[in-house]
Write a protein that holds these residues in place. Structure first.
Motif, PDB file in Angstrom:
ATOM      1  N   ASN A   1      -0.468  -0.374   5.075  1.00  0.00           N
ATOM      2  CA  ASN A   1       0.079  -1.651   5.130  1.00  0.00           C
ATOM      3  C   ASN A   1      -0.197  -2.154   6.531  1.00  0.00           C
ATOM      4  O   ASN A   1      -0.424  -1.397   7.307  1.00  0.00           O
ATOM      5  CB  ASN A   1       1.560  -1.458   5.011  1.00  0.00           C
TER       6      ASN A   1
ATOM      7  N   SER B   1      -5.422  -5.151   2.434  1.00  0.00           N
ATOM      8  CA  SER B   1      -4.129  -4.580   2.275  1.00  0.00           C
ATOM      9  C   SER B   1      -2.927  -5.404   1.935  1.00  0.00           C
ATOM     10  O   SER B   1      -1.962  -4.795   1.297  1.00  0.00           O
ATOM     11  CB  SER B   1      -3.702  -3.764   3.690  1.00  0.00           C
TER      12      SER B   1
ATOM     13  N   VAL C   1      -0.422  -0.305  -6.554  1.00  0.00           N
ATOM     14  CA  VAL C   1      -1.600  -0.153  -5.993  1.00  0.00           C
ATOM     15  C   VAL C   1      -2.547   0.792  -6.601  1.00  0.00           C
ATOM     16  O   VAL C   1      -2.026   1.999  -6.916  1.00  0.00           O
ATOM     17  CB  VAL C   1      -1.650   0.137  -4.423  1.00  0.00           C
TER      18      VAL C   1
ATOM     19  N   ARG D   1      -6.497   2.190   2.140  1.00  0.00           N
ATOM     20  CA  ARG D   1      -6.038   1.027   2.848  1.00  0.00           C
ATOM     21  C   ARG D   1      -4.426   1.561   3.289  1.00  0.00           C
ATOM     22  O   ARG D   1      -3.755   2.245   2.420  1.00  0.00           O
ATOM     23  CB  ARG D   1      -5.896  -0.144   1.934  1.00  0.00           C
TER      24      ARG D   1
ATOM     25  N   TRP E   1      -3.011  -6.062  -7.952  1.00  0.00           N
ATOM     26  CA  TRP E   1      -3.625  -5.417  -7.126  1.00  0.00           C
ATOM     27  C   TRP E   1      -5.240  -5.541  -7.482  1.00  0.00           C
ATOM     28  O   TRP E   1      -5.788  -5.639  -6.419  1.00  0.00           O
ATOM     29  CB  TRP E   1      -3.461  -3.982  -7.125  1.00  0.00           C
TER      30      TRP E   1
ATOM     31  N   GLN F   1       0.707  -1.180   0.061  1.00  0.00           N
ATOM     32  CA  GLN F   1      -0.042  -0.124   0.115  1.00  0.00           C
ATOM     33  C   GLN F   1       0.883   1.301   0.073  1.00  0.00           C
ATOM     34  O   GLN F   1       1.971   1.228   0.703  1.00  0.00           O
ATOM     35  CB  GLN F   1      -0.954   0.052   1.164  1.00  0.00           C
TER      36      GLN F   1
END
Length: 278
Positions: free
Chosen positions: A34, A70, A178, A32, A206, A26
């Motif tokens: 990590n 995540s 991401v 989101r 992702w 992330q």
């Protein structure tokens, strides 16, 4: 299930999860973050007790905060809505501040195990990875299956390797992994998979589907097609590289796959440590 169990010959196991820690993937492009792992009690706390820490039983303890999507994860069917409806005609009222009342990922807590099939698209095309924006179509899937001597059956877990995660390992940081441009499933491939009545599809990107989308007027149309209309779950950020190397060596691209979600009541997604066994 019985057929999937019979696919185990060597006892070789492969974790398909990336590490869950603060280093990625992330990057702030979405809400989101990590996973945040913290120690509630560690060795330093014991040492602070002086000599008494060196006698008798002592323990360490820890905790984690993480958005459930995540890292390597499953999307639940209640994760995606289109025109106000989720799978099985559930409306927004079906997901409240207390969580999902229907279609939670916990519904597959005892069923996320079966035959896994790996589609290794970069190896088929003779490239290290597919370029961002590369849409995998139904003809690509059929060609890959033919090259690997496989067929997809109802109830299968189909794993689609694009090499996008391998590419990130070759570059500094996660970049736009991401929510950025990525290779992935195109609409015709999604329709093909739906027609085969697979249980789920997962990939090393992702979002699993190609980005930018083939359908500009709909955000994430493959998610809508598979999850809202058909009820096929999607897995994202799966690490397929080591498994792909082994499959290339022995020529076997099917295996027993176990991929149970956490049983968090009402969750709309879940971290997972998928295990492929050959």
């Amino acid at each position: 299930m019985r057929h999937a169990a019979g696919l185990v010959h060597r006892g070789a196991t492969f974790s398909l999860a990336i590490p869950m820690d603060r280093t990625g993937p992330q990057s702030g492009r979405t809400a989101r973050v990590n996973p945040q792992h913290v120690m509630l009690r560690h060795g330093g706390d014991m040492l602070a007790d002086g000599d008494s820490a060196l006698h008798g039983m002592r323990s360490t303890d820890d905790a984690v905060y993480m958005p459930l999507q995540s890292s390597t994860q499953w999307d639940a069917l209640c994760h995606i809505f289109f025109d106000g409806r989720a799978y099985n005609d559930r409306g927004p009222e079906s997901v409240t501040s207390a969580g999902a009342h229907f279609n939670s990922i916990t519904t597959i807590a005892d069923r996320a195990v079966g035959r896994g099939v790996l589609l290794d698209l970069p190896r088929l095309l003779g490239v290290p990875w597919l370029e961002p924006g590369h849409a995998i179509q139904d003809t690509d899937v059929e060609r890959c299956l033919a090259a690997q001597g496989l067929e997809v059956r109802p109830g299968d877990f189909v794993l689609v390797r694009t090499g996008h995660l391998a590419r990130r390992r070759e570059e500094p940081g996660w970049g736009d992994y991401v929510a950025g441009s990525a290779p992935g499933l195109g609409l015709s491939a999604a329709v093909w998979l739906a027609e085969q009545r697979v249980a789920a599809v997962a990939s090393d990107t992702w979002g699993t589907e190609v980005l930018p989308s083939e359908c500009a007027e709909i955000s994430h149309p493959v998610h809508v097609l598979l999850m809202v209309n058909v009820g096929i779950r999607i897995g994202e950020i799966w690490d397929l590289d080591a498994l792909a190397e082994d499959c290339a060596r022995d020529g076997v691209h099917e295996f027993l796959l176990t991929c149970q979600p956490l049983t968090i009541t009402g969750s709309v997604g879940s971290p997972v440590n998928p295990i492929a066994v050959k």
